[in-house]
Design a protein around this motif. Structure first.
Motif, PDB file in Angstrom:
ATOM      1  N   UNK A 147       0.894  -1.109  -0.029  1.00 14.93           N
ATOM      2  CA  UNK A 147      -0.040  -0.011  -0.016  1.00 14.93           C
ATOM      3  C   UNK A 147       0.864   1.290   0.001  1.00 14.93           C
ATOM      4  N   UNK A 148       0.676   2.051  -1.165  1.00 17.21           N
ATOM      5  CA  UNK A 148       1.631   3.215  -1.114  1.00 17.21           C
ATOM      6  C   UNK A 148       2.956   2.942  -1.025  1.00 17.21           C
ATOM      7  N   UNK A 149       3.545   1.960  -1.620  1.00 18.49           N
ATOM      8  CA  UNK A 149       5.041   1.448  -1.141  1.00 18.49           C
ATOM      9  C   UNK A 149       6.122   2.472  -1.370  1.00 18.49           C
ATOM     10  N   UNK A 150       6.984   2.435  -0.681  1.00 13.01           N
ATOM     11  CA  UNK A 150       8.350   3.255  -0.777  1.00 13.01           C
ATOM     12  C   UNK A 150       8.113   4.482  -0.102  1.00 13.01           C
ATOM     13  N   UNK A 151       9.121   5.343  -0.283  1.00  8.61           N
ATOM     14  CA  UNK A 151       9.094   6.646   0.248  1.00  8.61           C
ATOM     15  C   UNK A 151       8.868   7.927  -0.659  1.00  8.61           C
ATOM     16  N   UNK A 160      -1.864  -1.245  -3.691  1.00 10.05           N
ATOM     17  CA  UNK A 160      -2.828  -0.077  -3.334  1.00 10.05           C
ATOM     18  C   UNK A 160      -2.385   1.210  -3.463  1.00 10.05           C
ATOM     19  N   UNK A 161      -3.006   2.162  -4.389  1.00  9.39           N
ATOM     20  CA  UNK A 161      -2.345   3.455  -4.278  1.00  9.39           C
ATOM     21  C   UNK A 161      -3.513   4.394  -4.409  1.00  9.39           C
ATOM     22  N   UNK A 162      -3.137   5.665  -4.157  1.00  9.89           N
ATOM     23  CA  UNK A 162      -4.185   6.785  -4.013  1.00  9.89           C
ATOM     24  C   UNK A 162      -4.563   6.947  -5.727  1.00  9.89           C
ATOM     25  N   UNK A 163      -5.652   7.420  -6.017  1.00 11.18           N
ATOM     26  CA  UNK A 163      -6.171   7.558  -7.252  1.00 11.18           C
ATOM     27  C   UNK A 163      -5.539   8.860  -7.855  1.00 11.18           C
ATOM     28  N   UNK A 214      -7.663   4.089  -4.494  1.00 18.06           N
ATOM     29  CA  UNK A 214      -8.532   4.269  -3.879  1.00 18.06           C
ATOM     30  C   UNK A 214      -8.952   6.067  -3.770  1.00 18.06           C
ATOM     31  N   UNK A 215      -9.747   6.049  -3.709  1.00 18.24           N
ATOM     32  CA  UNK A 215     -10.401   7.667  -3.923  1.00 18.24           C
ATOM     33  C   UNK A 215     -10.188   8.514  -2.593  1.00 18.24           C
ATOM     34  N   UNK A 216     -10.083   9.750  -2.654  1.00 16.32           N
ATOM     35  CA  UNK A 216     -10.298  10.636  -1.342  1.00 16.32           C
ATOM     36  C   UNK A 216      -9.097  10.210  -0.436  1.00 16.32           C
ATOM     37  N   UNK A 217      -7.918  10.107  -0.730  1.00 21.07           N
ATOM     38  CA  UNK A 217      -6.865   9.807  -0.089  1.00 21.07           C
ATOM     39  C   UNK A 217      -5.428   9.861  -0.802  1.00 21.07           C
ATOM     40  N   UNK A 218      -4.358  10.266   0.246  1.00 22.55           N
ATOM     41  CA  UNK A 218      -3.134  10.465  -0.405  1.00 22.55           C
ATOM     42  C   UNK A 218      -2.420   9.125   0.071  1.00 22.55           C
ATOM     43  N   UNK A 219      -1.209   9.418   0.595  1.00 26.35           N
ATOM     44  CA  UNK A 219      -0.310   8.477   1.247  1.00 26.35           C
ATOM     45  C   UNK A 219      -0.762   7.676   2.380  1.00 26.35           C
ATOM     46  N   UNK A 245     -12.626   2.931   4.933  1.00 22.70           N
ATOM     47  CA  UNK A 245     -13.475   2.205   3.986  1.00 22.70           C
ATOM     48  C   UNK A 245     -12.959   1.970   2.517  1.00 22.70           C
ATOM     49  N   UNK A 246     -12.487   2.785   1.961  1.00 20.87           N
ATOM     50  CA  UNK A 246     -11.851   2.602   0.752  1.00 20.87           C
ATOM     51  C   UNK A 246     -10.561   1.531   0.572  1.00 20.87           C
ATOM     52  N   UNK A 247      -9.972   1.498   1.649  1.00 21.94           N
ATOM     53  CA  UNK A 247      -8.652   0.897   1.743  1.00 21.94           C
ATOM     54  C   UNK A 247      -9.314  -0.672   2.009  1.00 21.94           C
ATOM     55  N   UNK A 248     -10.510  -0.635   3.004  1.00 24.05           N
ATOM     56  CA  UNK A 248     -10.988  -1.761   3.198  1.00 24.05           C
ATOM     57  C   UNK A 248     -11.539  -2.759   2.144  1.00 24.05           C
ATOM     58  N   UNK A 249     -12.244  -1.895   1.119  1.00 18.47           N
ATOM     59  CA  UNK A 249     -12.893  -2.411   0.272  1.00 18.47           C
ATOM     60  C   UNK A 249     -11.897  -2.874  -1.011  1.00 18.47           C
TER      61      UNK A 249
END
Length: 257
Positions: A125-129, A210-213, A233-238, A246-250
């Protein structure tokens, strides 16, 4: 929380073991990022109505959350992966699924390489720095360990608090071991500088990211080229677990189902 002794000095790794069943079905092991704690980050995710109930191990890495914080502990990514490997092998799971966020993705990737025969799906999920992460960790490691422990850690907490927008992260960060933060910062910079995408591409397990959209098409493509299914996943950043649990769970549920 469930305790697990990682060595003969009885240093304890602690984790939440949720949705257990009598069968030893493949659990999903949550590995948090630097300055975080799974006991803090992921309860809203696994309790979401969008999360398919499956056995879930929310692990606080050594030096973080509720796990022990010995001053002479080893907190680099290799040592953290070794502690998790010891835990999972002790449980004799036929298969495990692994989730790693941010710098925790480096640990999850190492663990998947060590346990390739037991790994079902690896989710990063949002891997790396990020550039922000590299700058912050470089500032940490520009000091000596003693300087960071004696004054740098407190200064960093004050800086994060004054800059705003870090309230959720400040909780687990403030109770982390400064020794662990320092060692893991140095290790994460080294991991990030290595060709870790090549290691990911070479790994012969089911892989997903899994990345932010808001991710660029180039970033998405590099993970697809490494053989990963990419979920956005929408409405999210790192910090997706905080910003859209909820978006991450889905996303997790869809990838594993």
């Amino acid at each position: 929380m469930t305790p697990f002794s990682i060595d003969d000095q009885e240093h304890i790794l602690r984790y939440l073991d949720l949705f257990t069943t009598p069968e030893k079905n493949a659990p999903l092991v949550f590995i948090h990022g630097l300055g975080c704690a799974s006991s803090s980050d992921y309860p809203p995710v696994v309790n979401s109505v969008s999360y398919t109930r499956r056995r879930s191990l929310l692990v606080d890495l050594m030096g973080s959350g509720f796990s022990d914080k010995p001053e002479d502990g080893k907190y680099d990514s290799t040592a953290q992966a070794a502690a998790l490997s010891k835990l999972l092998l002790s449980e004799s799971f036929p298969k495990v699924n692994l989730f790693g966020h941010s710098a925790g993705a480096f640990i999850a990737l190492q663990l998947a390489r060590q346990l390739a025969d037991q790994t079902g799906t690896l989710i990063l999920c949002e891997p790396g720095l990020t550039d922000y992460g590299v700058a912050m960790l470089s500032e940490i490691t520009s000091m000596s360990e003693q300087q960071f422990v004696e004054s740098g850690f407190a200064q960093l907490l004050a800086q994060l608090k004054s800059s705003g927008g870090n309230e959720a992260w400040l909780g687990p960060f403030s109770v982390a071991s400064p020794y662990a933060i320092y060692h893991w910062a140095r290790s994460s910079l080294d991991d990030n500088a290595r060709p870790w995408l090549d290691d990911l591409a070479a790994l012969k397990v089911s892989k997903a990211v899994i990345l932010s959209d808001t991710a660029s098409s180039e970033r998405i493509a590099q993970f697809e080229q490494a053989g990963c299914t990419v979920a956005l996943v929408a409405n999210a950043e790192h910090m997706i677990a905080y910003e859209n649990p909820d978006g991450l769970a889905a996303a997790i549920s869809k990838l594993l189902d």
